[in-house]
Write a protein that holds these residues in place. Structure first.
Motif: not given
Length: 292
Positions: A139-147, A158-164, A179-184
């Motif tokens: 839904a968002l694709n990496y990298p993903i923002i976790v806030k 936090y900027l998340i780059h992979n599943r691990e 929340v999870f957010q798309s990285f702009i």
């Protein structure tokens, strides 16, 4: 008129003290006494005869209160006594929890990054079904923002780059709202903060950071004055109204075509940086709004 400005008594930072001092000074220029009060000098008592216990000097009931803390219970108690509070307890509560803030902004059709609310997890010790989070990747694709829902100065973003890394971060903050957010990507390390008072953008800053995805000054961002265009101004005003705030610092990201996207609305944004780079004293604008 007689007012109070309430700030947190356990956060003795220059930013809060400056805000309180400047509001008091703005009142003096207008012939209005505004007393500075720490939130811990007023204890909420759920009693009809003595709704507030004061550990400081006794003061008359104010005509208004400027509230630059996040002590929502105290703000509500003051409102229950018929005192106008700026910002309102509801506006403070909405912006204090970013999960609620994004829900409110979305319902008002304010453009925000694509956002997914994390399901409630009661404790880190629960057996977390991590596979239930995997659809977020598509839904968002990496990298993903976790806030995280609660946080300041970009420290809980936090900027998340992979599943691990995603699983590790979920495990780490599982017992908190987030929340999870798309990285702009087009706004990497840069944003603008517009300070809204009433129906007007009174000042703006641009923040840039070449070493971090976050533009926050606390993360090393550099600051410069910024003159917003009409689209940016109208969006900042609309976002402020959506959360019910009288005044707020609205952070805008740059979309792929430079279109503004609301990152956050802050009801207790500090005002010294604004003055240092623009010469605009936000305290004077806030007091003018209250008098009006």
């Amino acid at each position: 008129m007689y007012g109070w400005i309430i700030y947190n008594g356990h956060l003795q930072s220059d930013a809060f003290l400056t805000f309180a001092n400047w509001v008091s000074d703005a009142g003096t220029k207008k012939g209005i006494q505004i007393d500075q009060i720490k939130n811990n000098e007023l204890l909420v008592m759920l009693d009809d005869e003595t709704p507030l216990l004061s550990s400081g000097q006794q003061r008359p009931k104010p005509s208004f209160v400027i509230f630059i803390d996040k002590d929502i219970s105290l703000a509500r108690q003051l409102e229950s006594l018929g005192i106008p509070v700026f910002n309102t307890s509801q506006a403070i509560a909405t912006c204090d929890n970013k999960v609620e803030m994004y829900e409110v902004l979305h319902q008002a059709n304010i453009p925000i990054p694509k956002t997914i609310l994390a399901p409630k997890i009661f404790s880190k010790q629960q057996n977390i079904a991590f596979e239930s989070f995997y659809p977020i990747e598509k839904a968002l694709n990496y990298p993903i923002i976790v806030k995280e829902g609660y946080g300041s100065y970009g420290e809980q973003v936090y900027l998340i780059h992979n599943r691990e890394a995603l699983i590790e971060k979920i495990q780490d903050i599982a017992d908190r709202p987030f929340v999870f957010q798309s990285f702009i990507q087009s706004s990497y390390g840069k944003d603008v903060r517009l300070y809204v008072v009433g129906d007007e953008v009174v000042a703006g800053l641009r923040r840039e950071n070449t070493n971090d995805f976050r533009a926050n000054v606390a993360a090393g961002g550099k600051v410069m004055p910024f003159i917003p265009n009409e689209q940016q101004k109208q969006l900042a005003i609309a976002a402020t109204k959506a959360v019910g705030a009288d005044f707020a610092g609205v952070d805008l990201l740059f979309g792929e075509s430079d279109e503004p996207i609301v990152c956050e609305v802050n009801t207790s944004a500090h005002i010294k940086n604004i003055y240092d780079y623009t010469g605009v004293n936000i305290a004077e604008h806030i007091l003018a709004l209250i008098i009006k």
